[in-house]
Design an enzyme around this catalytic site. Structure first.
Site, PDB file in Angstrom:
ATOM      1  N   LYS A  13      -3.846  15.861  21.800  1.00 55.35           N
ATOM      2  CA  LYS A  13      -2.911  15.364  22.817  1.00 55.35           C
ATOM      3  C   LYS A  13      -3.615  15.185  24.167  1.00 55.35           C
ATOM      4  O   LYS A  13      -3.460  14.160  24.815  1.00 55.35           O
ATOM      5  CB  LYS A  13      -1.735  16.348  22.997  1.00 55.35           C
ATOM      6  CG  LYS A  13      -0.944  16.619  21.730  1.00 55.35           C
ATOM      7  CD  LYS A  13       0.266  17.521  21.986  1.00 55.35           C
ATOM      8  CE  LYS A  13      -0.072  18.917  22.452  1.00 55.35           C
ATOM      9  NZ  LYS A  13      -0.738  19.765  21.431  1.00 55.35           N
ATOM     10  N   ARG A  88       8.378  21.934  24.268  1.00 56.30           N
ATOM     11  CA  ARG A  88       7.951  22.681  23.092  1.00 56.30           C
ATOM     12  C   ARG A  88       9.120  23.389  22.426  1.00 56.30           C
ATOM     13  O   ARG A  88       8.918  24.048  21.401  1.00 56.30           O
ATOM     14  CB  ARG A  88       6.935  23.733  23.504  1.00 56.30           C
ATOM     15  CG  ARG A  88       5.467  23.320  23.331  1.00 56.30           C
ATOM     16  CD  ARG A  88       4.624  24.441  23.902  1.00 56.30           C
ATOM     17  NE  ARG A  88       3.308  24.598  23.402  1.00 56.30           N
ATOM     18  CZ  ARG A  88       2.201  24.127  23.994  1.00 56.30           C
ATOM     19  NH1 ARG A  88       2.294  23.357  25.048  1.00 56.30           N
ATOM     20  NH2 ARG A  88       1.022  24.417  23.504  1.00 56.30           N
ATOM     21  N   ARG A 127     -14.087  23.686  20.433  1.00 56.64           N
ATOM     22  CA  ARG A 127     -13.930  22.831  21.610  1.00 56.64           C
ATOM     23  C   ARG A 127     -14.288  23.507  22.933  1.00 56.64           C
ATOM     24  O   ARG A 127     -14.192  24.715  23.081  1.00 56.64           O
ATOM     25  CB  ARG A 127     -12.515  22.248  21.661  1.00 56.64           C
ATOM     26  CG  ARG A 127     -11.483  23.061  22.359  1.00 56.64           C
ATOM     27  CD  ARG A 127     -10.172  22.283  22.471  1.00 56.64           C
ATOM     28  NE  ARG A 127      -9.060  23.193  22.700  1.00 56.64           N
ATOM     29  CZ  ARG A 127      -7.794  22.823  22.715  1.00 56.64           C
ATOM     30  NH1 ARG A 127      -7.461  21.576  22.465  1.00 56.64           N
ATOM     31  NH2 ARG A 127      -6.856  23.704  22.949  1.00 56.64           N
ATOM     32  N   ARG A 161     -11.586  27.825  26.342  1.00 57.44           N
ATOM     33  CA  ARG A 161     -10.324  28.470  26.692  1.00 57.44           C
ATOM     34  C   ARG A 161     -10.233  29.854  26.056  1.00 57.44           C
ATOM     35  O   ARG A 161     -10.629  30.031  24.909  1.00 57.44           O
ATOM     36  CB  ARG A 161      -9.158  27.606  26.208  1.00 57.44           C
ATOM     37  CG  ARG A 161      -8.860  26.469  27.159  1.00 57.44           C
ATOM     38  CD  ARG A 161      -7.869  25.512  26.581  1.00 57.44           C
ATOM     39  NE  ARG A 161      -6.676  26.127  25.999  1.00 57.44           N
ATOM     40  CZ  ARG A 161      -5.615  25.452  25.602  1.00 57.44           C
ATOM     41  NH1 ARG A 161      -5.604  24.137  25.747  1.00 57.44           N
ATOM     42  NH2 ARG A 161      -4.582  26.057  25.071  1.00 57.44           N
ATOM     43  N   ARG A 172      -0.299  30.451  17.892  1.00 59.07           N
ATOM     44  CA  ARG A 172       0.105  29.163  18.484  1.00 59.07           C
ATOM     45  C   ARG A 172       0.632  28.215  17.409  1.00 59.07           C
ATOM     46  O   ARG A 172       1.597  27.480  17.639  1.00 59.07           O
ATOM     47  CB  ARG A 172      -1.077  28.534  19.233  1.00 59.07           C
ATOM     48  CG  ARG A 172      -1.340  29.223  20.566  1.00 59.07           C
ATOM     49  CD  ARG A 172      -2.774  29.098  21.018  1.00 59.07           C
ATOM     50  NE  ARG A 172      -3.127  27.772  21.468  1.00 59.07           N
ATOM     51  CZ  ARG A 172      -4.375  27.317  21.573  1.00 59.07           C
ATOM     52  NH1 ARG A 172      -5.388  28.091  21.240  1.00 59.07           N
ATOM     53  NH2 ARG A 172      -4.606  26.114  21.997  1.00 59.07           N
TER      54      ARG A 172
HETATM   55  P1  AMP Z   1      -1.610  24.109  25.813  1.00 54.99           P
HETATM   56  O1  AMP Z   1      -2.684  23.897  26.817  1.00 54.99           O
HETATM   57  O2  AMP Z   1      -0.588  23.018  25.807  1.00 54.99           O
HETATM   58  O3  AMP Z   1      -2.156  24.396  24.440  1.00 54.99           O
HETATM   59  O4  AMP Z   1      -0.818  25.439  26.262  1.00 54.99           O
HETATM   60  C1  AMP Z   1      -1.487  26.681  26.372  1.00 54.99           C
HETATM   61  C2  AMP Z   1      -0.450  27.806  26.388  1.00 54.99           C
HETATM   62  O5  AMP Z   1       0.404  27.664  27.529  1.00 54.99           O
HETATM   63  C3  AMP Z   1       0.504  27.846  25.203  1.00 54.99           C
HETATM   64  O6  AMP Z   1      -0.047  28.523  24.091  1.00 54.99           O
HETATM   65  C4  AMP Z   1       1.695  28.580  25.805  1.00 54.99           C
HETATM   66  O7  AMP Z   1       1.438  29.968  25.932  1.00 54.99           O
HETATM   67  C5  AMP Z   1       1.748  27.998  27.208  1.00 54.99           C
HETATM   68  N1  AMP Z   1       2.565  26.763  27.283  1.00 54.99           N
HETATM   69  C6  AMP Z   1       2.123  25.515  27.588  1.00 54.99           C
HETATM   70  N2  AMP Z   1       3.134  24.628  27.588  1.00 54.99           N
HETATM   71  C7  AMP Z   1       4.254  25.328  27.253  1.00 54.99           C
HETATM   72  C8  AMP Z   1       5.610  24.968  27.065  1.00 54.99           C
HETATM   73  N3  AMP Z   1       6.036  23.697  27.210  1.00 54.99           N
HETATM   74  N4  AMP Z   1       6.487  25.952  26.727  1.00 54.99           N
HETATM   75  C9  AMP Z   1       6.082  27.232  26.581  1.00 54.99           C
HETATM   76  N5  AMP Z   1       4.805  27.634  26.723  1.00 54.99           N
HETATM   77  C10 AMP Z   1       3.881  26.700  27.063  1.00 54.99           C
END
Ligand code: AMP
Length: 214
Positions: A13, A88, A127, A161, A172
């Site tokens: 994404k 989400r 990554r 990360r 996740r």
């Molecule tokens: P991402 O970078 O999108 O993979 O997000 C990293 C982490 O941030 C996720 O594993 C969640 O802990 C938190 N997070 C990001 N976006 C959301 C969302 N829309 N709702 C809830 N938690 C989120």
């Protein structure tokens, strides 16, 4: 044009969002990036979400909806918003619909990026990103250039990360299947969903995304 990129962690994404930002002057709204920024700058909210994020669980709807509300109210939409990693949950999806309505805006497309689970684990654990510009690299498919400089900006610092490890990824993925994947049916029923194969080369996936949007 406002769009959502929907898919599990590692589906690509963020990579596709960056291509759309460059090619179409769209504005990427990544709640993951916003939360990581809050952590780095040490805000109260950043401290609250740190453990949850490291575990791989979702932070509360209230927090992420608040972040998106702020960005929508204050930001210049450019060629439109790309929601990356948001919504989400169903509650977040409803909230986004209401926020866009309030602004007189529409949601024009939801692109589901489909990838095999086995591939996700490999992608995520390999990554890294450029610390300066966020360009995404992968040890196997797109390694950091041999001269150690980011091909996009020349930066020399690369980050992995904290939550890109196998344990956190399992959590996740579970969060994705339990809480986020119902959104596929939700947006299908609204007539907004297009699915693309997220498994191919970055350029091929970008072409499929472009086709879905045009
Ligand atoms: P991402 O970078 O999108 O993979 O997000 C990293 C982490 O941030 C996720 O594993 C969640 O802990 C938190 N997070 C990001 N976006 C959301 C969302 N829309 N709702 C809830 N938690 C989120």
């Amino acid at each position: 044009m406002n769009i959502i990129l929907l898919g599990p962690p590692g589906a690509g994404k963020g990579t596709q969002a960056r291509i759309l930002v460059e090619g179409r002057n769209m504005v990427q709204l990544s709640t993951g990036d916003m939360l990581r920024e809050a952590r780095t700058s040490g805000t109260e909210m950043g401290k609250i979400v740190a453990d949850v994020m490291d575990r791989g669980d979702l932070v509360t709807d209230e927090i992420v909806i608040g972040l998106i509300r702020e960005k929508l109210a204050g930001g210049d939409a450019g060629g439109g918003f790309i929601f990356d990693g948001f919504p989400r949950t169903l509650a977040q999806a409803d909230a986004l619909g209401a926020l866009l309505d309030d602004l007189g805006q529409t949601l024009d497309a939801v692109i589901e990026m489909r990838v095999d689970d086995d591939v996700l684990v490999g992608r995520i654990t390999a990554r890294s990103t450029c610390g300066a510009c966020g360009e995404v690299y992968n040890d196997q498919t797109k390694p950091i250039p041999a001269d150690g400089k980011c091909s996009n900006c020349g930066g020399t610092e690369f980050k992995r990360r904290a939550d890109d490890n196998e344990d956190s990824l399992r959590t996740r993925l579970m969060a994705y299947y339990k809480q986020t994947s119902p959104l596929i049916g939700y947006y299908y029923a609204k007539g907004a969903l297009t699915s693309v194969d997220g498994l191919g080369e970055i350029d091929d996936v970008a072409a499929a995304v472009a086709k879905a949007l045009d």
